[in-house]
Write a protein that holds these residues in place. Structure first.
Motif, PDB file in Angstrom:
ATOM      1  N   ASN A   1       4.749   4.056   5.678  1.00 44.17           N
ATOM      2  CA  ASN A   1       6.028   3.360   5.025  1.00 44.17           C
ATOM      3  C   ASN A   1       7.144   4.265   4.851  1.00 44.17           C
ATOM      4  O   ASN A   1       8.248   3.550   4.887  1.00 44.17           O
ATOM      5  N   TYR A   2       6.914   5.389   4.561  1.00 51.02           N
ATOM      6  CA  TYR A   2       7.998   6.243   4.004  1.00 51.02           C
ATOM      7  C   TYR A   2       8.538   6.930   5.319  1.00 51.02           C
ATOM      8  O   TYR A   2       9.661   6.811   5.364  1.00 51.02           O
ATOM      9  N   GLY A   3       7.755   7.374   6.337  1.00 50.21           N
ATOM     10  CA  GLY A   3       8.549   7.585   7.508  1.00 50.21           C
ATOM     11  C   GLY A   3       9.498   6.685   8.121  1.00 50.21           C
ATOM     12  O   GLY A   3      10.596   7.057   8.573  1.00 50.21           O
TER      13      GLY A   3
ATOM     14  N   GLY B   1       9.755   4.127 -11.643  1.00 47.61           N
ATOM     15  CA  GLY B   1       8.786   4.909 -10.865  1.00 47.61           C
ATOM     16  C   GLY B   1       8.384   6.154 -11.533  1.00 47.61           C
ATOM     17  O   GLY B   1       9.063   6.682 -12.172  1.00 47.61           O
ATOM     18  N   THR B   2       7.227   6.912 -11.122  1.00 40.64           N
ATOM     19  CA  THR B   2       6.693   7.980 -11.598  1.00 40.64           C
ATOM     20  C   THR B   2       7.416   8.974 -11.498  1.00 40.64           C
ATOM     21  O   THR B   2       7.682  10.025 -12.481  1.00 40.64           O
ATOM     22  N   ALA B   3       8.369   9.262 -10.276  1.00 43.70           N
ATOM     23  CA  ALA B   3       9.154  10.330  -9.899  1.00 43.70           C
ATOM     24  C   ALA B   3      10.242  10.524 -11.083  1.00 43.70           C
ATOM     25  O   ALA B   3      10.530  11.544 -11.693  1.00 43.70           O
TER      26      ALA B   3
ATOM     27  N   GLY C   1       3.953  -0.876  -9.059  1.00 47.75           N
ATOM     28  CA  GLY C   1       4.176   0.415  -9.660  1.00 47.75           C
ATOM     29  C   GLY C   1       3.544   0.386 -11.176  1.00 47.75           C
ATOM     30  O   GLY C   1       3.287  -0.645 -11.645  1.00 47.75           O
ATOM     31  N   ILE C   2       2.826   1.322 -11.310  1.00 43.00           N
ATOM     32  CA  ILE C   2       2.060   1.534 -12.416  1.00 43.00           C
ATOM     33  C   ILE C   2       3.359   2.021 -13.620  1.00 43.00           C
ATOM     34  O   ILE C   2       3.117   1.310 -14.881  1.00 43.00           O
ATOM     35  N   THR C   3       4.312   2.495 -13.466  1.00 41.44           N
ATOM     36  CA  THR C   3       5.315   2.521 -14.395  1.00 41.44           C
ATOM     37  C   THR C   3       6.067   1.046 -14.635  1.00 41.44           C
ATOM     38  O   THR C   3       6.509   0.732 -15.866  1.00 41.44           O
ATOM     39  N   ARG C   4       6.103   0.289 -13.579  1.00 44.43           N
ATOM     40  CA  ARG C   4       6.438  -0.917 -13.699  1.00 44.43           C
ATOM     41  C   ARG C   4       5.759  -1.837 -14.680  1.00 44.43           C
ATOM     42  O   ARG C   4       6.261  -2.418 -15.873  1.00 44.43           O
TER      43      ARG C   4
ATOM     44  N   ALA D   1       0.680  -1.227  -0.082  1.00 43.30           N
ATOM     45  CA  ALA D   1       0.084  -0.011  -0.119  1.00 43.30           C
ATOM     46  C   ALA D   1       0.754   1.275   0.143  1.00 43.30           C
ATOM     47  O   ALA D   1       1.999   1.259   0.509  1.00 43.30           O
ATOM     48  N   LYS D   2       0.329   2.404  -0.723  1.00 42.04           N
ATOM     49  CA  LYS D   2       0.990   3.580  -0.570  1.00 42.04           C
ATOM     50  C   LYS D   2       0.555   4.378   0.890  1.00 42.04           C
ATOM     51  O   LYS D   2      -0.261   5.447   0.904  1.00 42.04           O
ATOM     52  N   ALA D   3       0.989   3.608   1.984  1.00 44.91           N
ATOM     53  CA  ALA D   3       0.624   4.169   3.139  1.00 44.91           C
ATOM     54  C   ALA D   3       1.588   5.159   3.868  1.00 44.91           C
ATOM     55  O   ALA D   3       3.103   4.807   3.579  1.00 44.91           O
TER      56      ALA D   3
ATOM     57  N   GLU E   1      14.135  -6.502  -3.374  1.00 46.89           N
ATOM     58  CA  GLU E   1      12.765  -6.254  -3.481  1.00 46.89           C
ATOM     59  C   GLU E   1      12.250  -5.015  -4.314  1.00 46.89           C
ATOM     60  O   GLU E   1      12.024  -4.922  -5.288  1.00 46.89           O
ATOM     61  N   GLU E   2      12.721  -3.736  -3.535  1.00 46.56           N
ATOM     62  CA  GLU E   2      12.647  -2.510  -4.523  1.00 46.56           C
ATOM     63  C   GLU E   2      13.891  -1.566  -4.329  1.00 46.56           C
ATOM     64  O   GLU E   2      14.581  -1.561  -3.244  1.00 46.56           O
ATOM     65  N   ALA E   3      13.966  -0.467  -5.093  1.00 44.19           N
ATOM     66  CA  ALA E   3      15.196   0.486  -5.045  1.00 44.19           C
ATOM     67  C   ALA E   3      14.534   1.785  -4.241  1.00 44.19           C
ATOM     68  O   ALA E   3      13.654   2.475  -5.263  1.00 44.19           O
TER      69      ALA E   3
HETATM   70  C1  LIG Z   1       4.949   4.743  -5.772  1.00 48.89           C
HETATM   71  C2  LIG Z   1       6.024   3.541  -5.410  1.00 48.89           C
HETATM   72  C3  LIG Z   1       6.713   2.847  -6.725  1.00 48.89           C
HETATM   73  C4  LIG Z   1       6.203   3.156  -8.025  1.00 48.89           C
HETATM   74  O1  LIG Z   1       5.069   3.339  -8.417  1.00 48.89           O
HETATM   75  P1  LIG Z   1       4.542   4.052  -9.739  1.00 48.89           P
HETATM   76  O2  LIG Z   1       3.187   3.916  -9.823  1.00 48.89           O
HETATM   77  O3  LIG Z   1       5.322   3.470 -10.813  1.00 48.89           O
HETATM   78  O4  LIG Z   1       4.908   5.409  -9.570  1.00 48.89           O
HETATM   79  C5  LIG Z   1       7.336   1.834  -6.063  1.00 48.89           C
HETATM   80  N1  LIG Z   1       7.540   1.469  -5.021  1.00 48.89           N
HETATM   81  C6  LIG Z   1       7.254   2.218  -3.976  1.00 48.89           C
HETATM   82  C7  LIG Z   1       7.466   1.749  -2.543  1.00 48.89           C
HETATM   83  C8  LIG Z   1       6.371   3.522  -4.056  1.00 48.89           C
HETATM   84  O5  LIG Z   1       5.936   4.086  -3.151  1.00 48.89           O
END
Ligand SMILES: *Cc1c(COP(=O)(O)O)cnc(C)c1O
Length: 347
Positions: free
Chosen positions: A193-195, A294-296, A251-254, A188-190, A224-226
């Motif tokens: 997770n980022y904090g 990723g989007t960014a 990810g939507i980019t993925r 989840a984009k909770a 897992e992820e970068a």
């Molecule tokens: C947002 C995010 C991504 C990338 O998702 P996109 O939909 O491609 O922007 C990947 N990993 C994490 C942990 C994210 O928060």
């Protein structure tokens, strides 16, 4: 939808030649409130401050989710958003995990599109620039009881952005901290997770890396992820990427990149990748490229992996797959080629 326009604009304070990432919020916001079991119609109003007390639920318990997406200035002068329905689906998937009520599709889509229309002058037109869109929902009851809120605010803020990282990055293969656990909220984009990831990232940056390459929580054995990007490797002409699970954000980019690459006839493997396989493939030369998605950043080529105190270089090839993908995706996003997938949603 009620629209209140701001009397003054902060547009002239933006240095469009030197856009960073994530500062300089646009003039207007969209905001909707959930109360008594339903969402209101939402309003567009000037960017401003919350009128809430320090008991604000989300600040205490992190019951909050968000999205990240972009609107692009088109070659013909119009504006289009990349795959917005996917972000709509995902904010509700994240919300479901966090006990946040479902956002109706009309509220999300109309709010987003109308907000971009109102702040259309904020959509930048420079190379690789876009208007970053940040929908988010947070618990807005005011109490200090540890249970799900009964009030929520759904907001959207936007800001013009350039590229997150320009050039290749070095990542540290994380062996101490964990981003996500099985049964947890990693998919989840909770907000939390980022904090929870900032300390690991800060340490990696102090050691000279741009990002952390997260590994599994049990053994730190599988990649897992970068950072906040999904990760892909090109090994012997095959695109290999960790398969989705509840510890990986879809990810939507993925998804878009895997679609394109498969169409090009390139083999894609979604599977477990061990740290050992990654490092062995670098040493043997089988690893041709590695990149984050990723989007960014769109695509961030990786040119080195930190592991147990040493850095293993993997030179980035300018004429490789990462560059080919980035060009293809950018051509679609900026309306330079036909959108054969129906990915672009015009304003
Ligand atoms: C947002 C995010 C991504 C990338 O998702 P996109 O939909 O491609 O922007 C990947 N990993 C994490 C942990 C994210 O928060």
């Amino acid at each position: 939808m009620k629209i209140t326009r701001s009397k003054t604009s902060r547009l002239d304070q933006v240095d469009f030649e030197n856009l960073g990432f994530g500062a300089g919020l646009s003039d207007h916001v969209f905001r909707a409130e959930y109360k008594d079991g339903q969402w209101d119609d939402g309003v567009i109003e000037p960017y401003g401050h919350l009128r809430q007390g320090l008991g604000l639920h989300a600040l205490h318990y992190g019951q909050a989710v968000f999205e990240g997406q972009k609107a692009y200035k088109q070659a013909d002068g119009g504006i289009a958003v990349f795959r917005p329905e996917r972000n709509f689906d995902r904010i509700n998937l994240s919300g479901e995990r966090m006990c946040i009520p479902t956002i109706p599709k009309d509220l999300f889509m109309n709010g987003l599109m109308e907000l971009i229309r109102v702040d259309r002058d904020w959509v930048p037109s420079g190379k690789n620039q876009a208007l970053y869109l940040r929908p988010f929902t947070f618990a807005s009851a005011e109490w200090v009881i540890a249970k799900a809120s009964d009030q929520y605010t759904f907001g959207i803020v936007t800001c013009p952005v350039g590229e997150l990282y320009s050039g290749a990055i070095k990542v540290k293969i994380e062996q101490e901290f964990t981003r996500a656990t099985q049964g947890g909220v990693g998919f989840a984009k909770a907000a939390g997770n980022y904090g929870g990831s900032f300390l690991a990232t800060r340490k990696a940056v102090e050691e000279g890396f741009s990002q952390v390459l997260w590994t599994d929580h049990k053994e730190h054995k599988f990649i897992e992820e970068a950072g906040t990007m999904n990760v892909a490797l090109i090994i012997n002409d095959v695109l290999v990427t960790p398969k989705l699970s509840d510890t990986i954000l879809a990810g939507i980019t993925r998804d878009s990149i895997l679609t394109l690459v498969r169409e090009w006839g390139i083999e894609v493997q979604e599977r477990d990748i061990t740290v050992d396989e990654l490092l062995d493939s670098v040493k043997s030369g089988d690893l041709q490229e590695a990149f984050g998605m990723g989007t960014a950043a769109v695509i961030s080529p990786i040119n080195g992996f930190g592991y147990q105190g040493t850095v293993i270089d993997c030179p980035f090839k300018e004429d490789g797959m990462a560059t080919r993908i980035k060009t293809a995706l950018s051509d679609i996003r900026y309306g330079r080629v036909e959108d054969s997938h129906g990915w672009m949603h015009r304003i």
